[in-house]
Design an enzyme around this catalytic site. Structure first.
Site, short mmCIF file in Angstrom:
data_model
loop_
_atom_site.label_atom_id
_atom_site.label_comp_id
_atom_site.label_asym_id
_atom_site.label_seq_id
_atom_site.Cartn_x
_atom_site.Cartn_y
_atom_site.Cartn_z
N GLU A 80 0.83 -1.20 0.00
CA GLU A 80 0.00 0.00 0.00
C GLU A 80 0.87 1.26 0.00
O GLU A 80 0.56 2.23 -0.69
CB GLU A 80 -0.92 -0.01 1.23
CG GLU A 80 -1.91 1.13 1.31
CD GLU A 80 -3.13 0.95 0.42
OE1 GLU A 80 -4.07 1.74 0.57
OE2 GLU A 80 -3.15 0.03 -0.43
N GLU A 115 -9.60 -1.20 10.32
CA GLU A 115 -9.76 -1.75 8.97
C GLU A 115 -11.23 -1.95 8.61
O GLU A 115 -11.61 -1.74 7.45
CB GLU A 115 -8.97 -3.05 8.85
CG GLU A 115 -7.48 -2.90 9.10
CD GLU A 115 -6.74 -2.07 8.05
OE1 GLU A 115 -7.36 -1.25 7.33
OE2 GLU A 115 -5.52 -2.23 7.94
N GLU A 173 -11.17 8.02 13.57
CA GLU A 173 -11.52 7.94 12.15
C GLU A 173 -12.37 9.13 11.72
O GLU A 173 -12.15 9.72 10.66
CB GLU A 173 -12.26 6.63 11.87
CG GLU A 173 -11.40 5.39 12.00
CD GLU A 173 -10.41 5.24 10.85
OE1 GLU A 173 -10.68 5.76 9.75
OE2 GLU A 173 -9.38 4.58 11.06
#
Length: 198
Positions: A79, A128, A187
């Site tokens: 990534e 995730e 988040e």
């Protein structure tokens, strides 16, 4: 308690993290390119921090969790290479200053190093799973962002999240609800940063 129950136990924070205005703007094409690029650079910085956290977690995780964590580390290395490719295409500097929200998230990851393994695994699953659900909600994405949405909603990623779920369920957290809500708040703050950059 299975970690999969956590989103339904905390529906409002979960919705804020996975149905954020930034994601809506990616879906409908209203997010300015500069705001998306700011978020992208900061996300690359976060992934670098996550790689270090996950490597440390692998070293102390029980054997049944090690395979999924090791596979995740390889994916994070890939990534970071992908971020480098995107930065080259978009003319971005991945060494740009770390914004306060990114530094705060790195601090959270650092604090998780001192928690029990179950809490750290629950936190990683939450990170995730939030990402997967958030980008799934942004599908298909406006044409200029569709490649990003597709990248972060690949079937393999869903399989990885399922593996993390099994790992987290195998080692219950000391306080799963507390770490879940803390990660979800981080988040939301990360998405907010992108909106504020617009």
């Amino acid at each position: 308690m299975p970690v999969a129950e956590l989103p339904s136990r905390h529906p409002d924070p979960w919705r804020a993290a996975t149905r954020h205005p930034f994601l809506d703007a990616v879906r409908d094409g209203t997010v300015p390119a500069a705001a998306f690029d700011t978020w992208l650079v900061q996300d690359a910085r976060f992934v670098s921090d996550l790689l270090a956290f996950q490597a440390r977690l692998l070293a102390r995780a029980p054997r049944p969790a090690q395979a999924v964590l090791a596979g995740g580390l390889v994916a994070l290395v890939d990534e970071l290479s992908w971020f480098e490719e995107q930065a080259a295409v978009r003319g971005l500097d991945l060494d740009a200053a770390v914004l306060p929200v990114t530094a705060a998230y790195a601090g959270l990851l650092g604090r998780l190093d001192a928690t029990d393994v179950g809490t750290a695994l629950t936190a990683l699953w939450t990170i995730e799973r939030t990402y997967l659900d958030a980008w799934s909600a942004a599908r298909p994405g406006a044409p200029e962002y569709r490649g990003f949405v597709e990248h972060w909603t690949q079937p393999g990623f869903a399989g990885y999240v399922a593996g993390l779920e099994a790992a987290a369920d195998g080692v219950p957290a000391a306080d799963a609800d507390a770490v879940f809500t803390e990660v979800v708040a981080a988040e939301v703050a990360f998405w907010d940063m992108a909106v504020e950059a617009a």
